[in-house]
Design an enzyme around this catalytic site. Structure first.
Site, mmCIF file in Angstrom:
data_model
loop_
_atom_site.group_PDB
_atom_site.id
_atom_site.type_symbol
_atom_site.label_atom_id
_atom_site.label_comp_id
_atom_site.label_asym_id
_atom_site.label_seq_id
_atom_site.Cartn_x
_atom_site.Cartn_y
_atom_site.Cartn_z
ATOM 1 N N CYS A 1 0.819 -1.210 0.000
ATOM 2 C CA CYS A 1 0.000 0.000 0.000
ATOM 3 C C CYS A 1 0.855 1.263 0.000
ATOM 4 O O CYS A 1 0.337 2.371 -0.104
ATOM 5 C CB CYS A 1 -0.919 0.030 1.209
ATOM 6 S SG CYS A 1 -2.047 -1.336 1.227
ATOM 7 N N ASP B 1 2.840 2.323 2.551
ATOM 8 C CA ASP B 1 3.065 2.922 3.876
ATOM 9 C C ASP B 1 3.447 1.848 4.884
ATOM 10 O O ASP B 1 2.683 0.898 5.076
ATOM 11 C CB ASP B 1 1.774 3.575 4.409
ATOM 12 C CG ASP B 1 1.465 4.896 3.738
ATOM 13 O OD1 ASP B 1 2.350 5.760 3.735
ATOM 14 O OD2 ASP B 1 0.342 5.040 3.226
ATOM 15 N N CYS C 1 4.675 8.405 2.306
ATOM 16 C CA CYS C 1 4.627 9.754 1.736
ATOM 17 C C CYS C 1 4.921 10.799 2.805
ATOM 18 O O CYS C 1 5.118 10.480 3.967
ATOM 19 C CB CYS C 1 3.264 9.988 1.109
ATOM 20 S SG CYS C 1 1.919 9.951 2.299
ATOM 21 N N CYS D 1 -3.100 8.201 6.622
ATOM 22 C CA CYS D 1 -1.733 8.235 7.146
ATOM 23 C C CYS D 1 -1.730 8.516 8.644
ATOM 24 O O CYS D 1 -0.929 7.950 9.389
ATOM 25 C CB CYS D 1 -0.909 9.302 6.439
ATOM 26 S SG CYS D 1 -0.802 9.060 4.672
#
Lengths: 125, 395
Positions: A33, A35, A58, A102
């Site tokens: 994914c 992350d 990110c 996130c």
């Protein structure tokens, strides 16, 4: 798109690294994914005295990891468990809607580290 | 601080700056020669002449006839129109379209629409690890009900140049319409619609230093099309609406200059591109080049940097004044990385760490050297922060 606080934490992330004798470690997310967050915590007398992270992800993933470590450092285990993704996002002056997941990951990473700590230290210490 | 920072723009596949010569010819068409090309008075005729002059410029650049050029609002519109129209006009003949898995979404999503709502059968051809479509696969996929083949001339992400001439030959022999999305190719490689046997070709001005919001669709004489927009006689009755005059003038000038400068553009950019590719591969461990090396756009560099994520890489470079793009999920707005990178066989975690640097006429040797100076440190920095390591990733 990102707030100044997000960019500040992205550019100068706090508490990057690992703790050799961590009291608890939590890893969440997956590379598929895009992350992954790994949190190490050091707990002494029920207080989180140190916390370090490593993140593959990110800007928002890096910034939320960094902010989450700052928010739990010096807190008791019970207080740290109260950390929410909403609080992390707010502390960063907000995140773009597509990046909210996130901040969820940051909350989960802290909780995973605390869970690991509880497993390893069923009586508290 | 940020205001004085030198910007090294390496995102020319996304868009380019309008050239001064192009802007200069456009400006009078806003307030001096503002006529409606449909008006019969002199002010209108003046505007009409400008539109037709631009049409000639575009036709000349493609080896086409002026009456085969239709102005549109850009590449996506041209792609949508070409595919939907071909499908609707030939519905009685058949409902099968052949395309590739690495097309731009303007092509893919139009095909998906036809598949979902109009009962079409779409063949999405696979590509090899360099992103090349095998012409033999195209040939094998052609059936009695095939009405259209749509294969891009050059891929926007990995820069792979598709074997359009061979596919054109196959399409012609089979009597099937052939559309190519040449948005990245026009102005970057030579294009001749007759040599390539292309029936429909999409292009967009802002990819070769023209203005945004204007493009064209080449429609071979004899190919029947239905209306994109109803309500006026513009563009031979097919696309109604008062022409985007200044932008059309700009498109004409931009394509004329781009084609005239193609030889030197190719030499200059190929050299800078290879320097950048070779430098990155030499300086940074665990990096791979995406896309075919031999069949590649002169300005395209696309690499996957393992153990780190593309958006972080882009933003770190941005802070240093280097502007690129990535196929990571975080920059695509979904949870999946680019469909192109997945189609060439990259695992998700490696696709997430992709970086595209697309060079243009504004880039210099110094720009390349600067990127080669800063990129290894940025990568080292981000890798130090990453929980992924070689064994963890490739266990």
């Amino acid at each position: 798109m990102y707030s100044e606080k997000v960019m500040d934490h992205f550019e100068h992330p706090r508490n990057v690294g690992e703790i050799a004798d961590a009291s608890g470690t939590g890893t969440v997310g997956n590379a598929r994914c895009g992350d992954i967050m790994k949190m190490d915590i050091k707990v002494e007398n029920n207080i989180i005295t140190d916390v370090k992270f490593k993140t593959f992800g990110c800007c928002a993933a890096v910034a939320t990891s960094s902010m989450a470590t700052e928010m739990v450092k010096g807190k008791s285990v019970e207080e740290a468990l109260q950390l929410t993704n909403k609080a992390v996002a707010e502390a960063l002056d907000g995140l773009p809607a597509v990046k909210i997941h996130c901040s969820l990951l940051a909350e989960e990473a802290i909780h995973a580290a605390l869970e690991d700590y509880h497993k390893k230290h069923p009586q508290g210490e | 601080m940020a205001e004085n920072k030198k910007i090294i723009y390496m995102d020319n596949a996304a868009t380019t700056a309008v050239r001064k010569e192009v802007l200069d010819v456009m400006l009078p068409y806003f307030s001096e020669h503002y006529g409606n090309p449909s008006s019969i008075h002199s002010v209108g005729r003046d505007a009409k002449r400008a539109v037709e002059a631009a049409r000639k410029q575009v036709a000349a650049a493609l080896g086409a006839q002026p009456q085969e050029i239709y102005f549109t609002a850009g590449g996506s519109e041209s792609d949508n129109w070409a595919i939907r129209s071909a499908a609707e006009m030939l519905e009685k003949k058949g409902k099968h379209i052949i395309t590739s898995s690495i097309e731009h979404h303007a092509v893919l999503h139009t095909c998906e629409y036809l598949e979902k709502y109009r009962g079409y059968r779409i063949t999405y051809l696979p590509v090899d690890e360099g992103g090349l479509v095998n012409p033999q696969d195209v040939k094998n996929a052609i059936a009695d009900d095939t009405v259209l083949i749509s294969i891009m001339a050059a891929n926007n992400e990995i820069g792979t140049l598709e074997p359009i001439a061979e596919i054109g030959k196959i399409a012609k022999a089979a009597g099937v319409l052939f559309h190519t999305d040449a948005v990245q190719a026009v102005g970057a490689i030579p294009i001749d619609v007759n040599a390539l046997n292309v029936d429909l070709l999409s292009l967009s001005a802002h990819k070769f230093h023209g203005p945004k919001g204007v493009g064209a669709l080449y429609i071979r004489k004899g190919v029947r099309m239905n209306n994109l927009i109803f309500g006026g006689a513009q563009e031979r009755n097919l696309r109604a609406g008062t022409e985007n005059l200044a932008s059309i003038v700009g498109l004409g000038k931009a394509i004329e200059i781009a084609v005239a400068e193609l030889p030197e553009y190719t030499v200059k950019l190929t050299k800078l591109r290879d320097e950048l590719i070779n430098g990155i591969l030499a300086e940074i461990p665990d990096v791979r080049l995406n896309g075919d090396h031999a069949h590649r756009l002169p300005g395209n560099v696309n690499v996957s940097v393992r153990y780190i994520e593309g958006e972080s890489l882009l933003m770190r470079l941005d802070l240093l004044g280097v502007e690129g793009s990535s196929g990571s999920a975080c920059t695509s707005g979904s949870l999946d990385p680019s469909h192109v990178l997945l189609a060439i066989g990259l695992p998700h975690e490696i696709a997430h760490g992709s970086l595209r640097l697309s060079l243009g006429i504004g880039n210099t040797e110094e720009d390349v050297q600067y990127v080669l100076k800063v990129l290894p440190d940025v990568v080292k920095d981000l890798r130090a922060m990453s929980p992924l390591t070689r064994p963890a990733c490739f266990a």
